[in-house]
Scaffold this active site. Structure first.
Site, PDB file in Angstrom:
ATOM      1  N   GLY A 171       7.369 116.270   1.034  1.00 14.23           N
ATOM      2  CA  GLY A 171       8.182 117.276   1.717  1.00 14.23           C
ATOM      3  C   GLY A 171       8.966 116.689   2.876  1.00 14.23           C
ATOM      4  O   GLY A 171      10.194 116.748   2.894  1.00 14.23           O
ATOM      5  N   ASP A 172       8.254 116.115   3.848  1.00 13.18           N
ATOM      6  CA  ASP A 172       8.940 115.505   4.993  1.00 13.18           C
ATOM      7  C   ASP A 172       8.466 114.069   5.190  1.00 13.18           C
ATOM      8  O   ASP A 172       8.386 113.581   6.301  1.00 13.18           O
ATOM      9  CB  ASP A 172       8.735 116.349   6.262  1.00 13.18           C
ATOM     10  N   GLU A 173       8.129 113.410   4.080  1.00 15.08           N
ATOM     11  CA  GLU A 173       7.689 112.010   4.127  1.00 15.08           C
ATOM     12  C   GLU A 173       8.695 111.128   3.418  1.00 15.08           C
ATOM     13  O   GLU A 173       9.176 111.470   2.339  1.00 15.08           O
ATOM     14  CB  GLU A 173       6.340 111.849   3.425  1.00 15.08           C
TER      15      GLU A 173
END
Lengths: 173, 342
Positions: free
Chosen positions: B238-240
């Protein structure tokens, strides 16, 4: 696309060199007939005309012309058409055709089609090929039954007009 | 038994009769078409043709010895058509020779050069069938070639899609795995950088997914701008994000890249007038040439360094060291909470 939808298909994309299920063909033909509001037999005849007259299919016309030096010679070569087609593409199976000569210039062509109405496709092809040879010929559907369809062919004048040019070796690689 | 020249013309339209002195005394109708400027009959055979195989022939006596074997000939005048033939004595006198010719493999050139038609070949000759086959196969081959091209394009597109993250246009995890495996198999030196966004969840929660998506797209652009063309920038969660940087020579360069990324990601992104504030934590592991580490170990090391950055208060960049793992493992054992790296 609307014809494909009428036939209950999700796509109108077909590849000439791939094999599809047999039952698709009549479904699509019925779909086209429905969308265009014309009888299926007419659609099939147009299909035959298209296959030998459209510039994209010039190779098909030429290959048919190899069958004979004049229209009558060509008509007789139709008996070998399924074998010739298989020579070109081994899994291309065309329906069996048989030409019968009744009198001078009088023939009938017997088809044993796997798809009903195939004789109409053949009729479309023959009309174009007669023009191609410069021959005036009358063609009509002369009935069907017991899985057999037949056409009657009357050659009125073999050299009626200047046919289309056909030179050996003009096309191939 | 006597065979007339007319019968020979029908059976073998490409034959020649050669007289005792080596003159051509008769030529079949198709052979006559091969020399339009000058009648072929009456000329010396060896002035019109050269025989190349089985051996070069210069005289009539050479010719006589070349009977009953396959001959390879060529017309002397352009277009120097290649022919094959067989010659045999005609009649009992042994003075006259008959030579039957064929285009062999040069059939296509032959019909083109001399404008030949069906009528120029004997009804038993396979020439027409040969031409038919050439054309049929060419047409079928062309259709197959076009199909292959379309399938190839579809495959390239599908592969590209399979290796691309649709939201950001970055590589995805699968592409990252491939890039990583390629470098490992080459024993190359490279660095793996794990980037995890800080405070991203808050943006999503307060301003919605559209804002979150916009932030991710901005983040992607920044990371592409701060890296080289040869680097792989992948969104792996997701936000990696994971960056693979081949051939980086020193830690300073990596430190600079990491700090630039953190710095730029801290600049607010505006979504419908609202400022979205995020930051990033980074964990980096360097691989030296011939170090042969497994992909799994490398990613775990980078995770550990990332975890250390988060732990130290976010917006940090930590390099993996073996000490880091020892500290982590003792720490884990001590508080026994079974914490996993981020």
């Amino acid at each position: 696309m609307s014809a494909a939808r009428a036939a209950g298909l999700e796509t109108a994309d077909f590849e000439a060199m791939l094999t599809y299920e047999d039952e698709l063909t009549p479904r699509i033909l019925d779909g086209i007939a429905q969308v265009l509001e014309r009888p299926r037999s007419e659609i099939m005849e147009d299909l035959g005309t298209y296959l030998v007259s459209h510039p994209d299919f010039e190779p098909a016309r030429r290959l048919l012309r190899f069958g004979g030096v004049d229209f009558e010679d060509f008509l007789h070569s139709l008996d070998d058409l399924p074998d010739r087609a298989r020579l070109a593409v081994s899994d291309l199976i065309l329906p069996h055709l048989e030409l019968r000569k009744h009198a001078k210039g009088q023939f009938s062509l017997i088809c044993e089609p796997s798809i009903a109405g195939y004789s109409h496709v053949v009729m479309g092809v023959l009309r174009v090929m007669a023009d191609d040879y410069g021959t005036l010929a009358m063609l009509e559907s002369s009935g069907c039954g017991h899985g057999i369809e037949s056409l009657s062919i009357r050659v009125v004048e073999a050299s009626y007009a200047q046919g289309r040019d056909f030179r050996l070796g003009a096309q191939a690689g | 038994m006597q065979i007339t020249p007319e019968a020979l013309d029908i059976l073998c339209p490409m034959h020649l009769l050669i007289g005792p002195s080596g003159q051509i005394t008769h030529a079949g109708p198709t052979i006559q078409k091969l020399r339009r400027a000058r009648a072929i009959t009456g000329q010396r055979f060896l002035d019109v043709f050269t025989i190349n195989r089985p051996h070069t022939m210069m005289s009539v006596s050479d010719l006589r010895r070349a009977t009953n074997v396959k001959l390879h000939l060529e017309m002397r005048d352009p277009p120097k058509t290649a022919l094959k033939g067989i010659m045999t004595p005609l009649g009992s006198a042994q003075d006259d020779l008959i030579l039957n010719l064929s285009f062999g493999i040069s059939i296509l050139d032959g019909v083109r050069d001399y404008h030949l038609t069906n009528a120029d070949f004997a009804a038993t000759d396979l020439a027409i069938e040969m031409l038919y086959l050439i054309e049929a196969k060419t047409a079928a081959m062309e259709a197959s070639r076009r199909l292959n091209l379309r399938l190839q394009n579809a495959k390239v597109t599908a592969e590209k899609q399979a290796f691309t993250d649709t939201l950001t246009g970055l590589s995805n995890r699968r592409a990252m795995d491939v890039a990583l495996m390629r470098l490992i198999s080459k024993d190359a030196s490279f660095a793996v950088m794990h980037v995890d966004l800080d405070y991203f969840k808050a943006v999503n929660d307060t301003l919605g997914h559209a804002a979150g998506d916009m932030v991710l797209q901005t983040v992607a652009r920044v990371m592409v701008e701060e890296t080289r063309e040869t680097d792989t920038v992948a969104r792996v969660g997701g936000d990696e994000f994971t960056l693979i940087l081949p051939g980086v020579r020193d830690d300073d360069t990596l430190r600079r890249i990491g700090n630039r990324i953190i710095e730029r990601l801290q600049e607010p992104v505006y979504f419908q007038g609202h400022a979205c504030h995020i930051s990033a934590s980074i964990g980096t592991v360097r691989v030296h040439a011939d170090q042969s580490r497994s992909a799994q170990d490398l990613l775990s090391d980078a995770d550990l360094a990332l975890y250390a950055s988060k732990h130290a208060g976010r917006a940090r960049h930590t390099f993996y060291t073996p000490d880091l793992r020892r500290t982590f493992e003792t720490g884990e054992a001590k508080n026994d909470r079974g914490r996993q790296p981020v």
